[in-house]
Design an enzyme around this catalytic site. Structure first.
Site, PDB file in Angstrom:
ATOM      1  N   GLU A  98      49.425  43.754  34.145  1.00  0.00           N
ATOM      2  CA  GLU A  98      48.678  42.642  33.561  1.00  0.00           C
ATOM      3  C   GLU A  98      47.718  43.222  32.537  1.00  0.00           C
ATOM      4  O   GLU A  98      46.846  44.019  32.870  1.00  0.00           O
ATOM      5  CB  GLU A  98      47.898  41.884  34.639  1.00  0.00           C
ATOM      6  CG  GLU A  98      48.804  41.048  35.548  1.00  0.00           C
ATOM      7  CD  GLU A  98      48.048  40.257  36.613  1.00  0.00           C
ATOM      8  OE1 GLU A  98      48.705  39.524  37.366  1.00  0.00           O
ATOM      9  OE2 GLU A  98      46.809  40.387  36.700  1.00  0.00           O
ATOM     10  N   ASP A 113      35.347  35.711  35.109  1.00  0.00           N
ATOM     11  CA  ASP A 113      35.280  37.127  35.434  1.00  0.00           C
ATOM     12  C   ASP A 113      33.880  37.569  35.804  1.00  0.00           C
ATOM     13  O   ASP A 113      32.891  37.059  35.282  1.00  0.00           O
ATOM     14  CB  ASP A 113      35.777  37.955  34.245  1.00  0.00           C
ATOM     15  CG  ASP A 113      37.290  37.890  34.130  1.00  0.00           C
ATOM     16  OD1 ASP A 113      37.954  38.295  35.105  1.00  0.00           O
ATOM     17  OD2 ASP A 113      37.790  37.429  33.100  1.00  0.00           O
TER      18      ASP A 113
END
Lengths: 406, 267
Positions: free
Chosen positions: B49, B60
Site C-alpha cells: 500500500e 491519520d
C-alpha cells in the site's frame, strides 16, 4: 425555530443524502459513518419535534437574547449616499456573535442523544467560545481544537474558553489554522465516538452538518424578514454577509431564497488581493473538490493538495466553503464577491466612527462591500447587512497592524 | 483475474497470509521510495500500500501526518506517486500495488483521467479513505472498466448492512480497521478482532486485511491467525522518523521488522 419549510417555500435542498446538486454529500472515513448516521437520525427526529423546538426557542429568547435588533444605520446610509443600510445585530447575542444560535441548538441535540462530551473546532475563537458556553451551562466536558496560529492571534477568546472550563488544544499540524483544527477535531471524534458530540461551527462538514447548522442559523433570516416588513413595509432589495465557511450568510439568505427580488451577496476574504494568491476566496478563485466530508469549492493546487489561505480575520481563514454556497453560486441565486484586508479595515473604521458600533473583522468584510454596493443603489432601496459579530476580540490584531491610535 | 485476486488465491493455496506494508510515497525524500518498495518485497511483502501524501490527512494519526508533511515538503503529490509506480513496475511485474490516500487529489485530476493514469502505471487497487461506498459509484465504474480494484475500509462499528455494501462495490480485499481512532493509535484487542471478523466473513467472500495496531512480529502473527492479510503502516514509518539523518539505517530497520513479521506469520 418555526417549521422547516415555511408555506410556499419551493427551495428544498439538500436531498436525503445531503447533496446540493453536485455539492455536499458524505465523504468521511468508514469509522465515522455510524456516528454520522446516528446524528442524522437524531437531527431528523428532533427537527420537527414540538418539544425540542419549544426548548430551543426558549433558550434563544432567554439565554441568547433573541430576537436581535434590525437597526437602521441612518447616519452611515446618508454618508454612503445610496441605499438604506440595516444591520442585523448578531453582535448583540450572548457571547458576541451569531455562532451561539447553532451551538445552543446542537448542544440540545447532544443532550437528547445522551452524549457527555462536546468537541469543537474554532478559527477566530467565536465558535469555540459559543461551544464552551453551552457546554458550561449543560455541565458537559468540552474540548476545543484551535490552530496554534489562531491561538496566538485570538488570545482573548482562548482565555474566555478556559474560564468557561473548556480545554483548548493548540493544533500544530499543517497550516496551524482552522482547517487543521477541523482535521484534529475529526480525529478526536473518530477516537471517542461513543460519548462525544462534535459541534461543527459552520455549514461545512459531512451531511447533516451543512443543513443542520443552516437550520439553526436560519433564525437570523426569519427575524430579519419580519423585522424589515414591520419597519419598512416591504422586503429588502439586497442581503450582504461575509462568507468563510458561510454559516452567518446562509442563516440570513436561506429564508429569502424563494424571494427572487432579493439579491444576495456573499463576501469572501481576498486577503492581500485575489490576484496575489494570498487570500481565502474559494468561491471567487477556487475550484470544486472534496475536503472535510463534503464536495465544494476549495483552494487547492493541481495535485489536489489544499493551499494555505490568508485573511486578516481568523474566522474567514478557511480554504473551503459550505456546499450550499457552492450551489447558490453555480445556480446564480447568490453573488459571491471579495474584499481585501485593507478594505475590511476601512469598513471596520467606518462603522465604528459613523454608528458607534465596533464590528468583528469578519463582519467588516460585509460592511466594506456594502460601502461599494450602497452608493450604486437608490435611496429608497434597502440593504440588510449581517453584522455577525462584535470586534472586541480583534482589538489586538488591529492595534498590531495599525499601531495604537492617538 | 486481477493481480490482487491472484495473489490472495495463491496465498490461500500455500496456507500463508498476506503481509501488506504501507509507506507514504516520498517520505523522507522522493528517491527513497522505489528502492524501499523493492526491498520490502524482498523482505516478504505480498502486497504494497503506497500512501499518496495529502495536506489534510483527517483519518491519520501524527506519525502518518508527519510522513505526509515530509513528502509534501518535496512536492510529492499524486502525479509523482504515479511516476514512482511506473518506476517500480519496471523491475517488478508481480507484486500488487495499491494506492492509498484521500479523494481530493483524485477529484482534481478527474475520475476518468485518474483511472487512465492508474492503468498506465499498472496500479492494482485504489483505497480512498474518505470515499464511502455511497459516493463511490462514479469513481469505481472507471476503475472497474480498467480492471483496477477499489478497496474499502471496514470499521469496528460497521454493521452487517454496511459490510454487505462494501462487498457489493469493493473488490480485491477489504481492509478492516481494527480500532476506533486514527492510524498508529492504541493496542490490538484480539478477542474483538476475532468476533468482528466472524461477522465480516458471514457477509463477504472477499479476503480481509486487518490493520491499525500491528506493530511487531507478535501482533503480526496474532492478526495473521485471524485474517487473510496483515497491514502494517505507522510502525514502519516510525523507523523512517527515527533515522531521518540516516535513511539507509531506516531502510535496514524496516526490512528487519518486515522479515521478523514474515517469519512469525509463516511459523
Amino acid at each position: 425555530m418555526t417549521e422547516k419549510h415555511p408555506q410556499g417555500h419551493k427551495y428544498d435542498m439538500p436531498d436525503a443524502r445531503g447533496h446540493f446538486g453536485p455539492y455536499g454529500g458524505i465523504f468521511v472515513a468508514e469509522t465515522l459513518m455510524p456516528a454520522i448516521t446516528e446524528l442524522n437520525e437524531a437531527y431528523q427526529r428532533y427537527l420537527d419535534d414540538p418539544e425540542f423546538i419549544a426548548e430551543l426557542d426558549a433558550d434563544l429568547r432567554d439565554y441568547v437574547g433573541r430576537p436581535s435588533p434590525l437597526y437602521h444605520a441612518q447616519r452611515w446610509s446618508e454618508h454612503l449616499g445610496g441605499a438604506q443600510v440595516y444591520l442585523k445585530r448578531e453582535d448583540l447575542n450572548h457571547t458576541g456573535a451569531h455562532k451561539v444560535n447553532n451551538t445552543v441548538g446542537q448542544a440540545l441535540l447532544a443532550k437528547r442523544m445522551g452524549k457527555t462530551r462536546i468537541i469543537a473546532e474554532t478559527g477566530a475563537g467565536q465558535h469555540g467560545v459559543a461551544t464552551a458556553t453551552v457546554a458550561a451551562r449543560l455541565g458537559l466536558e468540552c474540548v476545543v481544537y484551535m490552530g496554534s496560529v489562531d491561538v496566538a492571534r485570538q488570545a482573548l477568546n482562548v482565555y474566555r474558553m478556559k474560564l468557561l472550563g473548556a480545554t483548548v488544544v493548540p493544533v500544530e499540524s499543517g497550516s496551524k489554522t482552522l482547517k487543521d483544527a477541523l482535521n484534529e477535531a475529526l480525529r478526536d471524534w473518530v477516537t471517542n465516538i461513543d460519548n462525544t458530540f462534535y459541534i461543527i461551527g459552520t455549514v461545512a462538514g459531512p451531511h447533516p452538518y451543512p443543513a443542520m447548522v443552516r437550520d439553526f442559523q436560519a433564525v437570523i433570516g426569519r427575524e430579519s424578514k419580519q423585522q424589515c416588513i414591520d419597519q419598512t413595509g416591504r422586503l429588502p432589495d439586497a442581503l450582504v454577509a461575509c462568507v468563510g465557511g458561510g454559516s452567518n450568510a446562509i442563516g440570513l439568505f436561506y429564508p429569502f431564497i424563494d424571494d427572487k427580488s432579493v439579491k444576495m451577496y456573499g463576501v469572501e476574504a481576498a486577503g492581500d488581493g485575489v490576484e496575489t494568491g494570498r487570500h481565502s476566496a474559494p468561491l471567487c478563485a477556487g475550484r470544486p473538490g472534496v475536503l472535510h466530508g463534503n464536495r465544494t469549492y476549495l483552494m487547492a493546487d493541481d495535485d489536489g493538495e489544499i493551499i494555505e489561505t490568508h485573511s486578516i480575520s481568523a474566522g474567514l481563514d478557511y480554504p473551503g466553503v459550505g456546499p450550499e454556497h457552492a450551489w447558490l453560486k453555480d445556480t446564480g441565486r447568490a453573488n459571491y464577491v471579495n474584499i481585501t484586508d485593507d478594505e475590511a479595515l476601512a469598513g471596520f473604521h467606518a462603522l465604528t466612527r459613523m454608528e458607534g458600533i465596533i464590528p468583528a473583522l469578519e463582519s467588516s468584510h460585509a460592511l466594506a462591500y456594502t460601502m461599494k454596493l450602497a452608493p450604486t443603489m437608490r435611496k429608497d432601496e434597502i440593504i440588510i447587512v449581517n453584522l455577525s459579530g462584535r470586534g472586541d476580540k480583534d482589538m489586538h490584531t488591529i492595534m498590531q497592524r495599525e499601531g495604537i491610535a492617538e | 483475474m486481477s493481480r490482487l485476486a491472484n495473489k490472495f488465491a495463491e496465498l490461500k493455496v500455500s496456507g500463508r497470509k498476506a503481509l501488506i506494508p504501507f509507506i507514504t510515497a516520498g517520505d523522507p525524500f522522493p528517491e527513497f521510495t522505489v528502492p524501499l518498495l523493492h526491498e520490502m518485497v524482498a523482505a516478504g511483502a505480498d502486497v504494497i500500500e503506497l500512501g499518496v501524501p495529502f495536506s489534510d490527512p483527517m483519518a491519520d494519526g501524527p506519525v502518518i501526518q508527519r510522513a505526509s508533511e515530509r513528502a509534501l515538503a518535496h512536492r510529492v503529490g499524486l502525479r509523482k506517486v504515479l511516476k514512482m509506480a511506473i518506476e517500480f513496475r519496471k523491475t517488478d511485474q508481480t507484486t500488487p500495488l495499491v494506492l492509498m490516500g484521500y479523494l481530493n487529489p483524485i477529484e482534481m485530476m478527474g475520475y476518468e483521467d485518474f483511472a487512465n493514469a492508474a492503468q498506465r502505471a499498472d496500479i492494482d487497487g485504489v483505497l480512498t479513505v474518505d470515499l464511502p461506498p455511497e459516493e463511490s459509484e462514479a469513481c469505481v465504474a472507471f476503475l472497474r472498466e480498467r480492471g483496477i480494484d477499489q478497496i474499502f475500509l471496514l470499521a469496528p462499528n460497521s454493521d452487517a448492512e454496511r459490510i454487505t455494501k462494501m462487498d457489493t462495490v469493493g473488490s480485491g480485499y477489504l481492509y478492516y480497521v481494527s480500532l476506533k481512532g486514527v492510524t498508529g493509535a492504541g493496542h490490538l484487542n484480539t478477542d474483538d478482532v476475532k468476533e468482528r471478523l466472524e461477522l465480516i466473513r458471514a457477509n463477504t467472500d472477499l479476503p480481509v486485511g486487518v490493520g491499525f495496531g500491528v506493530k511487531d512480529a507478535e501482533t503480526a502473527k496474532t492478526v495473521a491467525n485471524l485474517a487473510d492479510g496483515v497491514v502494517v503502516g505507522s510502525a514502519l514509518i516510525s523507523k523512517i522518523e527515527a533515522s531521518l539523518d540516516d535513511p539507509e539505517q531506516a531502510k535496514r530497520d524496516i526490512v528487519a521488522l518486515l522479515k521478523s513479521m514474515r517469519e512469525a506469520m509463516d511459523s
